[in-house]
Design an enzyme around this catalytic site. Structure first.
Site, PDB file in Angstrom:
ATOM      1  N   CYS A  76       0.822  -1.196   0.000  1.00  0.00           N
ATOM      2  CA  CYS A  76       0.000   0.000   0.000  1.00  0.00           C
ATOM      3  C   CYS A  76       0.860   1.253   0.000  1.00  0.00           C
ATOM      4  O   CYS A  76       2.089   1.184  -0.010  1.00  0.00           O
ATOM      5  CB  CYS A  76      -0.900   0.011   1.244  1.00  0.00           C
ATOM      6  SG  CYS A  76      -1.851  -1.514   1.462  1.00  0.00           S
TER       7      CYS A  76
ATOM      8  N   VAL B 165      12.836 -10.547 -18.489  1.00  0.00           N
ATOM      9  CA  VAL B 165      12.920  -9.457 -19.446  1.00  0.00           C
ATOM     10  C   VAL B 165      13.959  -9.794 -20.507  1.00  0.00           C
ATOM     11  O   VAL B 165      14.978 -10.432 -20.221  1.00  0.00           O
ATOM     12  CB  VAL B 165      13.289  -8.135 -18.755  1.00  0.00           C
ATOM     13  CG1 VAL B 165      14.708  -8.159 -18.201  1.00  0.00           C
ATOM     14  CG2 VAL B 165      13.106  -6.944 -19.690  1.00  0.00           C
TER      15      VAL B 165
END
Length: 609
Positions: A2, A289
């Site tokens: 959060c 990636v």
């Protein structure tokens, strides 16, 4: 995961400042796309943006105690929350949700500020106690989750990111000489947040704010203790810790995955996660990636001897993961909108260029499939994996090892800063002073040999300075797209244990990361076990550098404020170079110029030299 924010003011009536706390909170909507909440009282206002991971319906924040006297806003994960909940129940506490936030709140009610010492995890949280009008700001031991604060005349502003604080009208967007020094010679000075007046809560620290002022308490730091386990026992203990850590960090109520680079670190996490999930009939999911044409056109250099992709696929096949390569092209990496997103995520122009942009794009793609990812970050710092750990010239240098390594590998780069900036900052003296301060903080054991003592110093520098830059980068880039990245190698039990293992044990097979290699060897393909360390990949496509040169030329033509910090002579020479033959230092400088310009565009900082 959060974003938290807040404003404490012992003179002002904050019930009239709802718009301000909303603005602070909303700067972090990417950190918490699932929910938003605020709690406002006369002298305290707390804000929260939620990324729901555990107990999706029950973990709403800000969360208050049963009697309403205590309020918490929390970011992170407590991996031992189930055990703590059982202990607190035995002590008479009752719970209405299955969230770890409620466990931390009740932990505060039971233990006060000492609750941090009971937690295993990555966290940054704030507790406002109305009974004492006292605020606690608490950060995890390794600094995995960020937390900043800004003292004011009557209280304090705080937030997960600087942008939350800067959204408040009390915070001035000023960067002085010390802030610029942090940008251009990153040494991660403790508590320094680049922005003038702003501070970073130190890892392993509780900051207390009340009407009498502000105080700090360190509840955890690395200590030197004698390591008595032999080689076999040490390897076995590392594996036991890793098995427990990975099992804990796979707990989630949302889809999770692993980041796989084909190196020892991420491969070990992938393999152990695969073993753990297989017990419940699940298949581990992995992502890597890659760059368009990189595998076919790869050219070895000093840092990277081999491309990642073949090793990635070896691990995926060996582990049986559901794997996906995220392939990026030069146009995507050089897209100004992507650069802006990366700079905005970090709040700073760090100049890592395509390595920042590619990480952002990787995480953005992963977020389409998973909300939680496990990473191999920090294994090099914990186990001694960087090449410079093993370079005698670097080990003997009287400076931070990563600075000495750059000089050794590339030669001293010419400054791209304007002469008046270079003179005002005096970076050489700044780095020297910072290094002496950092070395003085290293704990040592009596009787350690010269080499063992030096390697303890180098390990400590990496675990208290270097790794914090990387952890901050990973947190910012992942949370910018609402992805929670967990870092098993930062579990404090593992860090403490390996930090105190002698250097001779960490290199017992004559290679880097001996303890990790042997602890995970049975779960990995031979190709990865024998692979030489290779850092996070960077595109080698010359088209990328050429595009950067064009963007800097456009920048020079429009006259961005950032150019006042750069050397005009260097800029003219760099722009005159053949676009097909731009060397690494020039490309790095182009990245720095573009990042600076983007940062000025976003924040419009006032520079005070």
């Amino acid at each position: 995961m959060c974003g938290i924010s807040g404003w404490i003011d012992f003179q002002r009536d904050l019930t009239r400042e709802q718009l301000a706390i909303d603005a602070m909170c909303d700067t972090m909507s990417c950190r918490g796309p699932d929910a938003r909440g605020t709690w406002v009282a006369p002298h305290a206002a707390l804000g929260h943006r939620r990324l729901a991971i555990i107990d999706l319906p029950g973990g709403t924040q800000p969360m208050t105690s049963p009697d309403g006297d205590v309020v918490i806003v929390y970011s992170g994960e407590a991996y031992n929350f189930t055990e703590l909940r059982d202990e607190l129940r035995r002590r008479g506490h009752q719970f209405t949700t299955d969230s770890d936030t409620e466990v931390v709140l009740h932990g505060y009610l039971e233990w006060g500020p000492q609750v941090a010492e009971h937690l295993n995890g990555m966290f940054a949280f704030a507790v406002w106690d109305t009974r004492t009008e006292q605020l606690l700001l608490v950060r995890d031991r390794m600094g995995i989750k960020p937390l900043y604060y800004y003292p004011t005349e009557q209280g304090v502003l705080f937030g997960s990111e600087p942008k939350a604080i800067l959204a408040n009208p009390l915070a001035e967007k000023v960067v002085d000489a010390d802030g610029l020094r942090e940008l251009f010679a990153p040494v991660k000075t403790p508590r320094h947040a680049v922005w003038s007046g702003m501070r970073e809560v130190e890892p392993g620290t509780v900051v207390t704010v009340d009407r009498t002022g502000l105080r700090e308490h360190t509840y955890w730091q690395l200590r030197a203790t004698e390591h008595t386990d032999d080689q076999e026992t040490t390897v076995r203990r590392v594996r036991e810790l890793l098995d427990d850590i990975v099992a804990r960090q796979l707990i989630s109520d949302v889809p999770r995955c692993v980041l796989l680079s084909g190196g020892l670190d991420s491969s070990a996490i992938t393999a152990l996660a695969g073993l753990e999930l297989r017990r419940s009939g699940e298949q581990v999911r992995s992502f890597a990636v890659d760059f368009l044409g990189q595998a076919e056109n790869f050219v070895p250099d000093e840092l990277r001897a081999t491309p990642d992709t073949p090793y990635v696929h070896d691990v995926a096949e060996h582990v049986g993961s559901l794997h996906q390569d995220i392939v990026l092209d030069p146009d995507a990496l050089a897209d100004p909108a992507v650069r802006r997103a990366a700079v905005q995520a970090r709040d700073l122009p760090m100049g890592l260029g395509d390595m920042d942009q590619s990480l952002y794009l990787l995480f953005k793609s992963i977020r389409e499939h998973s909300t939680v990812a496990l990473s191999g970050e920090s294994a090099d710092e914990v186990f001694g994996g960087y090449k410079w750990f093993h370079d005698p010239a670097v080990r003997e240098a009287d400076t931070f090892p990563w600075f000495a390594a750059v000089r050794t590998q590339q030669g001293q780069q010419a400054s791209v800063l304007a002469p008046h900036v270079t003179e005002a900052l005096d970076l050489e003296s700044f780095v020297a002073d910072s290094y002496r301060t950092a070395i003085a903080a290293v704990p040592t054991l009596d009787g350690e040999s010269g080499l063992e003592r030096r390697m303890r110093e180098i390990s400590h520098l990496h675990l208290t300075r270097f790794v914090r830059v990387l952890l901050d980068r990973k947190d910012r880039m992942s949370m910018a797209v609402g992805l929670e990245v967990r870092v098993p190698f930062c579990d404090h039990r593992l860090v403490e244990y390996v930090f105190n293992a002698p250097w001779s044990l960490k290199t017992f097979d004559g290679r880097e990361k001996s303890l990790l290699r042997h602890a995970a060897a049975d779960a990995l393909p031979k190709s990865v076990v024998e692979r030489v360390k290779s850092p996070y990949p960077s595109t080698q496509d010359p088209k990328y550098a050429a595009v950067l040169q064009g963007q800097v030329a456009d920048l020079a033509a429009t006259g961005n404020e950032a150019l006042s910090l750069l050397d005009g002579g260097w800029l003219r020479e760099a722009l005159a170079k053949d676009p097909a033959n731009i060397d690494t230092p020039t490309r790095y400088a182009f990245e720095r110029a573009l990042d600076l310009a983007t940062w000025f565009d976003i924040h419009h900082p006032t520079i005070k030299l």
